[in-house]
Design an enzyme around this catalytic site. Structure first.
Site, PDB file in Angstrom:
ATOM      1  N   GLY A  86     107.481  30.286   7.768  1.00  0.00           N
ATOM      2  CA  GLY A  86     106.558  30.297   8.908  1.00  0.00           C
ATOM      3  C   GLY A  86     105.368  29.402   8.652  1.00  0.00           C
ATOM      4  O   GLY A  86     105.175  28.893   7.548  1.00  0.00           O
ATOM      5  N   LYS A 109      97.084  21.272  10.963  1.00  0.00           N
ATOM      6  CA  LYS A 109      97.689  21.585   9.663  1.00  0.00           C
ATOM      7  C   LYS A 109      96.582  21.632   8.616  1.00  0.00           C
ATOM      8  O   LYS A 109      95.832  20.669   8.463  1.00  0.00           O
ATOM      9  CB  LYS A 109      98.717  20.506   9.323  1.00  0.00           C
ATOM     10  CG  LYS A 109      99.554  20.783   8.092  1.00  0.00           C
ATOM     11  CD  LYS A 109     100.676  19.759   7.976  1.00  0.00           C
ATOM     12  CE  LYS A 109     101.410  19.886   6.665  1.00  0.00           C
ATOM     13  NZ  LYS A 109     102.404  18.814   6.500  1.00  0.00           N
ATOM     14  N   ASP A 121      96.536  29.439   0.501  1.00  0.00           N
ATOM     15  CA  ASP A 121      95.184  29.547   1.064  1.00  0.00           C
ATOM     16  C   ASP A 121      95.110  29.039   2.508  1.00  0.00           C
ATOM     17  O   ASP A 121      94.050  29.063   3.119  1.00  0.00           O
ATOM     18  CB  ASP A 121      94.179  28.792   0.184  1.00  0.00           C
ATOM     19  CG  ASP A 121      94.518  27.310   0.070  1.00  0.00           C
ATOM     20  OD1 ASP A 121      95.513  26.858   0.691  1.00  0.00           O
ATOM     21  OD2 ASP A 121      93.794  26.601  -0.649  1.00  0.00           O
ATOM     22  N   GLY A 122      96.233  28.534   3.024  1.00  0.00           N
ATOM     23  CA  GLY A 122      96.234  28.059   4.405  1.00  0.00           C
ATOM     24  C   GLY A 122      95.558  26.709   4.589  1.00  0.00           C
ATOM     25  O   GLY A 122      95.376  26.246   5.714  1.00  0.00           O
ATOM     26  N   ARG A 172      98.664  17.162  14.025  1.00  0.00           N
ATOM     27  CA  ARG A 172      99.997  16.584  14.095  1.00  0.00           C
ATOM     28  C   ARG A 172     100.533  16.741  15.515  1.00  0.00           C
ATOM     29  O   ARG A 172     100.371  17.785  16.127  1.00  0.00           O
ATOM     30  CB  ARG A 172     100.883  17.328  13.094  1.00  0.00           C
ATOM     31  CG  ARG A 172     102.333  16.938  13.130  1.00  0.00           C
ATOM     32  CD  ARG A 172     103.018  17.292  11.827  1.00  0.00           C
ATOM     33  NE  ARG A 172     103.303  18.712  11.697  1.00  0.00           N
ATOM     34  CZ  ARG A 172     103.879  19.246  10.612  1.00  0.00           C
ATOM     35  NH1 ARG A 172     104.177  18.495   9.562  1.00  0.00           N
ATOM     36  NH2 ARG A 172     104.119  20.538  10.544  1.00  0.00           N
ATOM     37  N   ARG A 179     112.715  24.133  14.012  1.00  0.00           N
ATOM     38  CA  ARG A 179     113.424  23.684  12.816  1.00  0.00           C
ATOM     39  C   ARG A 179     114.764  24.403  12.709  1.00  0.00           C
ATOM     40  O   ARG A 179     114.950  25.444  13.349  1.00  0.00           O
ATOM     41  CB  ARG A 179     112.584  24.049  11.572  1.00  0.00           C
ATOM     42  CG  ARG A 179     111.162  23.576  11.653  1.00  0.00           C
ATOM     43  CD  ARG A 179     110.201  24.607  11.046  1.00  0.00           C
ATOM     44  NE  ARG A 179     108.804  24.258  11.351  1.00  0.00           N
ATOM     45  CZ  ARG A 179     108.043  23.486  10.601  1.00  0.00           C
ATOM     46  NH1 ARG A 179     108.513  23.024   9.472  1.00  0.00           N
ATOM     47  NH2 ARG A 179     106.813  23.188  10.967  1.00  0.00           N
ATOM     48  N   ASP A 244     113.821  24.128   6.578  1.00  0.00           N
ATOM     49  CA  ASP A 244     112.589  24.362   7.359  1.00  0.00           C
ATOM     50  C   ASP A 244     111.864  23.047   7.630  1.00  0.00           C
ATOM     51  O   ASP A 244     110.909  23.016   8.397  1.00  0.00           O
ATOM     52  CB  ASP A 244     111.655  25.342   6.638  1.00  0.00           C
ATOM     53  CG  ASP A 244     111.361  24.934   5.215  1.00  0.00           C
ATOM     54  OD1 ASP A 244     112.318  24.786   4.424  1.00  0.00           O
ATOM     55  OD2 ASP A 244     110.188  24.743   4.872  1.00  0.00           O
ATOM     56  N   ASP A 254     107.207  16.633   8.201  1.00  0.00           N
ATOM     57  CA  ASP A 254     106.732  17.151   6.929  1.00  0.00           C
ATOM     58  C   ASP A 254     106.738  16.091   5.829  1.00  0.00           C
ATOM     59  O   ASP A 254     107.676  15.988   5.039  1.00  0.00           O
ATOM     60  CB  ASP A 254     107.530  18.386   6.499  1.00  0.00           C
ATOM     61  CG  ASP A 254     106.599  19.418   5.924  1.00  0.00           C
ATOM     62  OD1 ASP A 254     105.660  19.012   5.217  1.00  0.00           O
ATOM     63  OD2 ASP A 254     106.775  20.610   6.180  1.00  0.00           O
TER      64      ASP A 254
HETATM   65  P1  AMP Z   1     106.047  22.720   3.041  1.00  0.00           P
HETATM   66  O1  AMP Z   1     106.371  22.507   1.597  1.00  0.00           O
HETATM   67  O2  AMP Z   1     104.790  22.058   3.486  1.00  0.00           O
HETATM   68  O3  AMP Z   1     107.192  22.440   3.927  1.00  0.00           O
HETATM   69  O4  AMP Z   1     105.744  24.279   3.173  1.00  0.00           O
HETATM   70  C1  AMP Z   1     106.686  25.271   2.913  1.00  0.00           C
HETATM   71  C2  AMP Z   1     106.128  26.615   3.294  1.00  0.00           C
HETATM   72  O5  AMP Z   1     104.985  26.923   2.502  1.00  0.00           O
HETATM   73  C3  AMP Z   1     105.650  26.707   4.733  1.00  0.00           C
HETATM   74  O6  AMP Z   1     105.908  28.015   5.191  1.00  0.00           O
HETATM   75  C4  AMP Z   1     104.184  26.462   4.626  1.00  0.00           C
HETATM   76  O7  AMP Z   1     103.465  26.994   5.698  1.00  0.00           O
HETATM   77  C5  AMP Z   1     103.856  27.150   3.322  1.00  0.00           C
HETATM   78  N1  AMP Z   1     102.650  26.595   2.689  1.00  0.00           N
HETATM   79  C6  AMP Z   1     102.537  25.404   2.057  1.00  0.00           C
HETATM   80  N2  AMP Z   1     101.277  25.223   1.607  1.00  0.00           N
HETATM   81  C7  AMP Z   1     100.583  26.321   1.955  1.00  0.00           C
HETATM   82  C8  AMP Z   1      99.229  26.733   1.780  1.00  0.00           C
HETATM   83  N3  AMP Z   1      98.331  25.983   1.137  1.00  0.00           N
HETATM   84  N4  AMP Z   1      98.875  27.943   2.269  1.00  0.00           N
HETATM   85  C9  AMP Z   1      99.767  28.724   2.916  1.00  0.00           C
HETATM   86  N5  AMP Z   1     101.037  28.395   3.109  1.00  0.00           N
HETATM   87  C10 AMP Z   1     101.454  27.194   2.653  1.00  0.00           C
HETATM   88 MG    MG Z   2     107.395  22.342   5.883  1.00  0.00          MG
END
Ligand code: AMP
Ligand code: MG
Length: 472
Positions: A86, A109, A121-122, A172, A179, A244, A254
Site C-alpha cells: 500500500g 510521494k 517514516d512516510g 507524481r 498495479r 507492486d 517507481d
Molecule cells: P517501493 O520500494 O518504493 O516500491 O516501496 C515498496 C513499499 O514500501 C511501498 O508499500 C511503499 O509505500 C513502502 N515504503 C517505501 N519507503 C517507505 C517509507 N519511507 N515509509 C513508509 N513506507 C515506505
Molecule cells: Mg513501489
C-alpha cells in the site's frame, strides 16, 4: 489561492476497501525546488505562485476538490509474496482530466505516514525525489510511457536514513496507480467483489475496448511487452520490477534503484539490493511475463470455469513472450537503421550486442555513433566492430532512410548515473544548476547538442556509481 487543480476523483468513489482516507502530514518549511510548467498546462492546472506551489505540493495545504487517500495494494517483492503493502509514503490528492481527455492521478510521494507505512517514516529524501523527477521526465522525452513529475518541494526537515538527509516531496502524475499488486491483494483475501469492481474500473479507465477480465489481461500483456521492449532499446534497467511496481496502464512507474547502462552487459544490475540479479537488464523480459502471470492468477478468481480460464490465461501469458520479442526486434531494427524486415535481423542485432558486451562498449554512444561511422571507437578492440560492420553495410543496401531512422531510435542523451549523483550532491548543497541543465538537455534527447558533449561521456573509473540505493 490562484493555484487551482480541476479535480474529478473517480478512485475516491470506489468502496472504502480500496484505500484509507487521510490528509498529507504538514512539513516544517516547504521550499519549491522544481515545477513543471508545461505539464501543469497540459493538466489544466493554473499554477499560481511559487509560495502556493510549495504549500500545496508539500502537502501543507490541501487544494480545493482534493480527496486525499492512500491506496491499498500487495505484491511480490523479489519474488517473495508480501500480503500487504500500500501507499506507505504516498497520498493520492485526486485526479484531473487533461486537455486530451485522459484521466491522470496527482499524487504526493514522501507526504508522511499512512496506515500502510509499516515501519517506514512516510518520507522521502531529496536525492530519490530529484532522481525520479529527472529520470521520469527524461523517459517521457525519449517517448516511453511513464509517470511524470509535476513538482518537487524541499520540506525543511531532516529525515533519518543511514545519516540525516534533507527531506522532499515529489508530485507524481500517472495515468493511474493501479498495479498488479492492487489486484493481488483482493484476490489473495478472497474478496472477489473487489477484484470484479477493480477489473471494471481498470477497463473503463485504461482499456475501454477490452472484453472482461480476459480482454484486460490481453491488453496489459501487450502494454507490458511494448514497455519492456522500449526500456531495452534505450538500455534502461528498472531495478525493482516487483508486482507492486508494475502498472496496469503500461507506464513505467517507481524510479528507485534504476539506471541506464553505460558499458553494455546483458547481466548488468545497478540495484544494491538485487544480489541475485533477478532484475538484471537482460532478465527484464522474463520478469515482465512473470508479473503478468501474477495478474492472470488474480483474475482467475473471477472465472466461473476455473480450469478453462487457467488454460486460456496460460496461453495469453505464454504468448506475451512472442509479442515482446516482436516489439524488441522492431525497436532494435530501427536502431540499426532498418525499416524492412529480413530473417537474419535478430542474429545481426545479437551479434553486435555480443561484441559490445565483450568490448565494454557504451550502449548509448555505440548506437548513436552508428549513423556517424564512429561506433568502432567505442570498442576495446575496434576490429570486433569492423568485422560486424561489413555484414551490416550489406544489409543496409536498399534501405530507404537508415540515417533518419537511426537518429530517431538512438538517443544522444540519457540520464547517466554519475551525472545524477553529481546533480543530487549539488542540490543537497543548495545548487540547483546541474538539475536545471540536465532537465533542459534531456528534454531533447535525440538532438545533437554540442554544448552538452560532457553529458554524453560515460563515467571514468572514478566517476562510476557501482550501485544505486533504493529510493527510500
Ligand atoms: P517501493 O520500494 O518504493 O516500491 O516501496 C515498496 C513499499 O514500501 C511501498 O508499500 C511503499 O509505500 C513502502 N515504503 C517505501 N519507503 C517507505 C517509507 N519511507 N515509509 C513508509 N513506507 C515506505
Ligand atoms: Mg513501489
Amino acid at each position: 489561492m490562484t493555484l487551482h487543480l480541476p479535480f474529478d476523483n473517480s478512485y475516491a468513489r470506489l468502496p472504502g476497501v480500496f484505500y484509507a482516507r487521510l490528509d498529507p502530514t504538514p512539513v516544517k518549511a516547504p521550499g519549491l525546488l522544481a515545477f513543471n510548467t508545461a505539464l501543469a498546462a497540459e493538466l489544466g492546472v493554473s499554477p499560481g505562485e511559487a509560495l502556493e506551489q510549495a504549500q500545496v505540493f508539500s502537502g501543507n495545504a490541501v487544494p480545493e476538490g482534493a480527496e486525499p487517500l492512500a491506496q491499498l495494494y500487495a505484491g511480490h517483492q523479489f519474488g517473495n509474496w508480501n500480503p500487504q503493502l500500500g501507499d506507505g509514503r504516498a497520498i493520492l490528492l485526486g485526479e484531473v482530466v487533461d486537455g486530451q481527455g485522459r484521466r491522470r492521478d496527482v499524487q504526493l510521494k514522501g507526504s508522511g505516514p499512512t496506515p500502510f507505512s509499516r515501519n517506514g517514516d512516510g518520507r522521502a529524501w531529496l536525492g530519490p525525489v530529484l532522481r525520479e523527477y529527472v529520470v521520469s521526465e527524461a523517459m517521457h522525452a525519449l517517448g516511453i510511457p511513464t509517470t511524470r513529475a509535476l513538482a518537487a518541494v524541499a520540506t525543511g526537515e531532516e529525515i533519518r536514513r543511514e545519516t540525516w538527509l534533507p527531506g522532499a516531496v515529489l508530485t507524481r502524475v500517472a495515468a493511474s496507480h493501479i498495479r498488479v499488486g492492487t489486484f493481488q491483494v483482493f484476490a489473495a483475501r478472497g474478496q472477489k467483489d473487489a477484484v470484479q469492481r477493480l477489473t471494471h474500473y481498470t477497463i473503463d479507465r485504461h482499456y475501454p475496448e477490452a472484453d472482461g477480465p480476459r480482454g484486460l489481461l490481453v491488453a496489459v500483456a501487450r502494454a507490458q511487452a511494448e514497455l519492456v521492449a522500449a526500456w531495452m532499446s534505450v538500455g534502461f534497467i528498472h531495478g525493482v520490477m516487483n508486482t507492486d511496481n508494475c502498472a496496469l496502464s503500461g507506464e513505467t512507474i517507481d524510479y528507485g534503484p534504476c539506471a541506464f547502462l553505460d558499458r553494455f552487459h546483458p547481466m548488468r544490475v545497478y540495484s544494491s539490493i538485487d544480489r541475485m540479479g533477478r532484475y538484471a537488464y537482460g532478465n527484464q523480459p522474463n520478469i515482465a511475463v512473470w508479473n503478468v502471470a501474477q495478474l492472470a492468477t488474480a483474475l482467475i478468481t473471477l472465472a466461473d470455469d476455473q480450469d478453462a480460464a487457467v488454460e486460456e490465461y496460460t496461453q495469453i501469458v505464454q504468448g506475451m513472450g512472442e509479442t515482446l520479442r516482436a516489439a524488441w526486434l522492431r525497436r532494435f531494427r530501427a536502431k540499426l537503421g532498418l525499416s524492412r524486415e529480413e530473417p537474419g535481423d535478430a542474429a545481426l542485432i545479437g551479434d553486435l550486442m555480443d561484441r559490445m558486451a565483450e568490448n565494454q562498449a557504451d550502449f548509448t554512444n555505440t548506437f548513436r555513433a552508428l549513423a556517424t561511422g564512429a561506433a568502432r571507437d567505442q570498442f576495446l578492440d575496434p576490429a570486433a566492430f569492423d568485422e560486424w560492420e561489413a555484414g551490416w553495410r550489406r544489409r543496409l543496401e536498399g534501405e530507404p532512410d537508415p540515417e533518419v531512422v537511426m537518429r530517431a531510435a538512438n538517443p544522444a542523451f540519457i540520464p547517466r548515473n554519475h551525472r545524477m549523483e553529481e546533480m543530487i550532491a549539488a542540490a543537497v548543497a543548495g545548487d540547483m544548476a546541474p538539475f536545471e541543465r540536465l532537465m533542459s538537455v534531456l528534454a531533447r534527447p535525440y538532438e545533437d547538442q554540442s554544448e552538452a558533449a560532457d553529458l554524453m561521456r560515460p563515467p571514468t573509473e572514478d566517476e562510476e556509481v557501482p550501485a544505486t540505493f533504493c529510493g527510500t
